[in-house]
Design a protein around this motif. Structure first.
Motif, PDB file in Angstrom:
ATOM      1  N   LEU B  25       0.860  -1.191   0.000  1.00  0.00           N
ATOM      2  CA  LEU B  25       0.000   0.000   0.000  1.00  0.00           C
ATOM      3  C   LEU B  25       0.892   1.235   0.000  1.00  0.00           C
ATOM      4  N   ILE B  26       0.717   2.075  -0.996  1.00  0.00           N
ATOM      5  CA  ILE B  26       1.558   3.272  -1.052  1.00  0.00           C
ATOM      6  C   ILE B  26       0.690   4.511  -1.206  1.00  0.00           C
ATOM      7  N   ASN B  54       5.253   8.348  -0.610  1.00  0.00           N
ATOM      8  CA  ASN B  54       5.540   8.582   0.804  1.00  0.00           C
ATOM      9  C   ASN B  54       6.873   7.906   1.155  1.00  0.00           C
ATOM     10  N   ASP B  57       7.004   4.507   2.536  1.00  0.00           N
ATOM     11  CA  ASP B  57       6.457   3.442   1.698  1.00  0.00           C
ATOM     12  C   ASP B  57       7.516   2.856   0.766  1.00  0.00           C
ATOM     13  N   LEU B  78      -0.974  -0.822  -4.499  1.00  0.00           N
ATOM     14  CA  LEU B  78      -2.330  -0.278  -4.456  1.00  0.00           C
ATOM     15  C   LEU B  78      -2.283   1.076  -3.766  1.00  0.00           C
ATOM     16  N   LEU B 120      -9.503   0.827   0.816  1.00  0.00           N
ATOM     17  CA  LEU B 120      -8.370  -0.023   0.424  1.00  0.00           C
ATOM     18  C   LEU B 120      -8.705  -1.495   0.644  1.00  0.00           C
ATOM     19  N   CYS B 135       2.675  -2.257   4.494  1.00  0.00           N
ATOM     20  CA  CYS B 135       2.435  -0.809   4.573  1.00  0.00           C
ATOM     21  C   CYS B 135       3.673  -0.126   5.111  1.00  0.00           C
ATOM     22  N   GLY B 136       3.726   1.191   4.892  1.00  0.00           N
ATOM     23  CA  GLY B 136       4.762   1.987   5.531  1.00  0.00           C
ATOM     24  C   GLY B 136       4.389   2.239   6.985  1.00  0.00           C
ATOM     25  N   GLU B 137       5.342   2.805   7.733  1.00  0.00           N
ATOM     26  CA  GLU B 137       5.097   3.076   9.149  1.00  0.00           C
ATOM     27  C   GLU B 137       4.042   4.166   9.313  1.00  0.00           C
ATOM     28  N   LYS B 138       4.145   5.199   8.504  1.00  0.00           N
ATOM     29  CA  LYS B 138       3.180   6.292   8.541  1.00  0.00           C
ATOM     30  C   LYS B 138       3.408   7.163   7.315  1.00  0.00           C
ATOM     31  N   GLY B 145      -0.222   6.483  10.965  1.00  0.00           N
ATOM     32  CA  GLY B 145       0.173   5.086  11.129  1.00  0.00           C
ATOM     33  C   GLY B 145      -1.024   4.174  11.354  1.00  0.00           C
TER      34      GLY B 145
HETATM   35  N1  LIG Z   1      -4.340   6.690   0.366  1.00  0.00           N
HETATM   36  C1  LIG Z   1      -3.592   5.613   0.599  1.00  0.00           C
HETATM   37  N2  LIG Z   1      -3.399   4.698  -0.383  1.00  0.00           N
HETATM   38  C2  LIG Z   1      -2.643   3.597  -0.155  1.00  0.00           C
HETATM   39  N3  LIG Z   1      -2.024   3.346   1.000  1.00  0.00           N
HETATM   40  C3  LIG Z   1      -2.163   4.216   2.013  1.00  0.00           C
HETATM   41  C4  LIG Z   1      -2.953   5.390   1.862  1.00  0.00           C
HETATM   42  N4  LIG Z   1      -2.899   6.072   3.032  1.00  0.00           N
HETATM   43  C5  LIG Z   1      -2.116   5.351   3.857  1.00  0.00           C
HETATM   44  N5  LIG Z   1      -1.649   4.235   3.251  1.00  0.00           N
HETATM   45  C6  LIG Z   1      -0.760   3.189   3.819  1.00  0.00           C
HETATM   46  O1  LIG Z   1      -0.859   3.217   5.226  1.00  0.00           O
HETATM   47  C7  LIG Z   1       0.369   3.618   5.826  1.00  0.00           C
HETATM   48  C8  LIG Z   1       0.116   4.499   7.037  1.00  0.00           C
HETATM   49  O2  LIG Z   1      -0.483   5.718   6.621  1.00  0.00           O
HETATM   50  P1  LIG Z   1      -1.075   6.783   7.640  1.00  0.00           P
HETATM   51  O3  LIG Z   1      -2.064   6.061   8.480  1.00  0.00           O
HETATM   52  O4  LIG Z   1      -1.678   7.841   6.768  1.00  0.00           O
HETATM   53  O5  LIG Z   1       0.073   7.331   8.448  1.00  0.00           O
HETATM   54  C9  LIG Z   1       1.164   4.274   4.700  1.00  0.00           C
HETATM   55  O6  LIG Z   1       2.555   4.198   4.925  1.00  0.00           O
HETATM   56  C10 LIG Z   1       0.701   3.458   3.495  1.00  0.00           C
HETATM   57  O7  LIG Z   1       1.370   2.219   3.434  1.00  0.00           O
END
Ligand SMILES: Nc1ncnc2c1ncn2[C@@H]1O[C@H](COP(=O)(O)O)[C@@H](O)[C@H]1O
Ligand SMILES: Cc1cc2nc3c(=O)[nH]c(=O)nc-3n(C[C@H](O)[C@H](O)[C@H](O)COP(=O)(O)OP(=O)(O)OC[C@H]3O[C@@H](n4cnc5c(N)ncnc54)[C@H](O)[C@@H]3O)c2cc1C
Lengths: 331, 280
Positions: B25-26, B54, B57, B78, B120, B135-138, B145
């Protein structure tokens, strides 16, 4: 099963090996304020193994009216699925109006699972929570790498947030406070898709708990020069922090990193030597009470958030600081 | 004839089970150093900054690609975002992703983490079989996150957050180190989701050849209607969000003392100041 209880402000108390993470006490202080405004009770929930009544009672001393305890050998280590199951069950039973977690790694892993399971909104990493004129909860959090503060309302129930450590005032511990400890039976059957095989290392330091952080950045030319940073830190009772490049270089373990991808610190004193003050670094330390910056470049952004600044060479300033402080200590 | 079909079917099934499938997920985010924040109006001018994957990611993509290199199979990237996010998905292809899907529709817009993760998860259901989601960390803009663990919950699969090391990888499970302050060794069976920190690996740079090849490859764009049967339209976008940002404040430089100490005795002045503040 319905408990007859409703509407309390619920605090998740992170518990590990007999110790409650202090962010829980801070959240209880805040919850007391919120609950008194909303005229409801303050509750806390604690999950673990061998949770003593004496430990649970601490939560009462810090402001809880009721403490729900789930104690089971399978809950000894954090398992997001089992812990989530327990909390979803509790939410259904007691119907809290607000549910707060510390924004620790555990809180940030667990709270979203609970929120998604019950279809609730969740605000991450809050730095403040207020109750507005209408009695609505307002959550305030940084976003865009700390460049903005967003004010957020939640339309689902309970209002859920994770809250940063050391942003709420620690309430006083009142051993005269009364409250009830309620032991509940956790559901821990089934799911074996995840297995915690063990704790393989303990963090050597916890920067987030430090009162004084003495930090170094790329102004340091050699790894061995960090020795003087350590000397200075021990002289004034501080902990060494670093900017990310020093961690990437392998000069310091990640535990010491301050910033967006490291620790968010909120010490009483932060001294930055040879750190330029990038947004990612500032995101992790802008909450410090007093910020001191030492940098050779007068236009370094770090000076914009400094209380005291010295435009100068850290290789001159640090030895002089060490010398003077040692002299003061001796007399 | 009938028998033949059945046998073919079986072959496909077996093949599919052996084929390792990772979904990464990016998110397409603005380059945070270039975004302009207007202190007066509280406006964020995203258009001032070019978009990119990101940064966290990139570690997720690298994790997925390394697992594919070891276990075989394919990696699908995705992302949910505006049409411009296609450039980040192309970048992901250059970095070793095999298939790229962009969820883009004005009905997805304004989503909080609950609606984002639900959308998603719905797309992942449509994609069908997978073993692992990374997924990435945040993100550098949302910075919660939360999306990873919420996706896992919607899909009813386990997750491990803050993975800083993949110890062992098998066709049916991973053994990972989760950095929760203290580090824990965790075994997780597929299907599962992990969120990785920047310590998990060093993302490699795509080669020029891969970049050029990615330019010609296809990014599938799915709108909300293409998720019909997998999605409840009341749970997406602004409508499906349960948190509302009603005010944004751009903190002006705080009320700091801003005292610059000069001269040969600046160190002594600093010590005096620290004494006054009660640190010495
Ligand atoms: N719009 C998005 N589309 C795809 N993956 C997402 C999206 N938003 C967040 N992610 C995934 O969720 C992780 C944490 O995001 P976040 O909760 O926004 O800090 C990111 O590093 C991505 O891997
Ligand atoms: C997604 C992402 C996450 C990030 N997360 C973090 C994070 O968590 N923490 C973090 O710190 N960074 C983080 N960064 C990196 C950040 O952008 C900066 O690159 C980094 O903070 C710079 O570190 P620095 O200030 O030590 O180095 P520099 O920016 O190179 O600054 C060095 C400073 O030292 C001064 N100097 C040089 N010599 C001397 C001397 N002899 N005496 C005094 N001063 C001297 C210079 O004037 C300069 O201001 C992140 C970046 C990204 C993209």
């Amino acid at each position: 099963m319905s408990s007859g209880l409703s509407d309390g402000v619920l605090v998740y108390s992170e518990y590990d090996e007999g110790v409650i993470h202090p962010v829980a006490f801070e959240l209880l202080g805040k919850s007391r304020e919120i609950a008194d405004r909303l005229k409801v009770e303050v509750w806390s929930v604690i999950i673990g193994y061998r949770v003593e009544d004496d430990t649970a009672r601490e939560l009462i001393y810090y402001g809880a009216d009721r403490v729900f305890v789930y104690d089971h050998p399978r809950l000894v280590c954090f398992d997001p699925i089992l812990y989530k199951g327990v909390l979803v069950d509790l939410v259904k039973q007691v119907n809290p109006s607000v549910f707060l977690f510390g924004a620790t790694p555990l809180g940030r892993s667990l709270a979203p699972r609970v929120a998604a399971a019950i279809g609730a909104g969740l605000t991450a990493d809050c730095v403040d929570i207020q109750v507005d004129e209408c009695g609505d909860i307002v959550q305030i959090r940084p976003a865009f790498t700390g460049n903005i503060l967003a004010y957020i309302r939640t339309s689902s129930r309970p209002v859920m947030s994770t809250v940063r450590y050391r942003v709420m005032r620690m309430p006083s511990r009142d051993t005269g406070r009364m409250g009830e400890i309620i032991r509940l039976i956790p559901m821990v059957e089934g799911d074996l898709s995840l297995k915690v095989l063990g704790r393989i290392s303990r963090r050597s330091i916890d920067l987030t708990k430090a009162d004084i952080v003495v930090a170094g950045g790329r102004g340091f030319k050699r790894r061995s020069d960090l020795k003087m940073l350590e000397d200075l830190a021990s002289l004034i009772g501080g902990v060494v922090g670093v900017s990310r490049p020093l961690v990437d270089e392998g000069w310091m373990p990640r535990e010491h990193q301050v910033g967006f991808s490291g620790n968010t610190v909120k010490p009483r004193l932060y001294i930055a030597f040879g750190i330029s003050g990038s947004p990612q670094h500032i995101a992790g330390m802008r909450g410090s009470e007093i910020i001191v910056a030492v940098n050779i470049d007068p236009s370094a952004p770090i000076f914009r958030i400094a209380d005291y600044g010295i435009v100068g060479d850290l290789y001159e300033v640090i030895p002089k600081l060490i010398e003077e402080l040692s002299r003061i200590k001796r007399v | 004839m009938l028998l033949n079909v059945a046998v073919n079917f079986l072959e496909v099934e077996v093949g599919a089970v052996l084929d390792f499938h990772v979904i990464v997920l990016i998110k397409h985010v603005p380059d945070i150093e270039k975004v302009k924040f207007d202190v007066e109006t509280g406006r964020i001018d995203r258009s001032s900054a070019p978009g990119e994957i990101n940064p966290f990611d990139l570690n997720a993509i690298e994790t997925a690609v390394q697992l594919k290199e070891k276990l075989g199979g394919i990696v699908t990237a995705l992302s949910m975002g505006p049409p411009q996010a296609e450039s980040s998905l192309r970048d992901a292809i250059a970095r070793g992703v095999d298939r790229a899907i962009l969820l883009s529709d004005h009905r997805f817009a304004g989503a909080d983490t609950l609606a984002t993760s639900y959308t998603l998860a719905s797309a992942i259901r449509k994609i069908g079989r997978y073993d692992l989601i990374v997924c990435g960390e945040k993100t550098v803009d949302g910075d919660t996150g939360q999306v990873g663990p919420e996706v896992a919950e919607h899909l009813g699969i386990p997750h491990v957050a803050y993975v800083c090391e993949i110890r062992e990888s098998y066709g049916d499970r991973l053994i990972v180190v989760s950095d929760m302050g203290d580090k824990f060794l965790v075994e997780v069976r597929f299907p599962a989701l992990i969120t990785v920190t920047k310590d998990v690996n060093t993302p490699r740079l795509p080669s020029l050849r891969d970049i050029l090849k990615a330019r010609r490859s296809k990014v599938e764009v799915w709108d909300a209607d293409s998720l019909l049967g997998f999605i409840d339209m009341s749970r997406i976008g602004l409508l499906g969000s349960r948190t509302q940002v009603f005010k944004i404040v751009i903190p002006s430089e705080e009320r700091r003392r801003g005292i610059i100490l000069k001269g040969v005795d600046s160190v002594n002045k600093l010590i005096e100041a620290l004494r006054m503040e009660g640190f010495i």
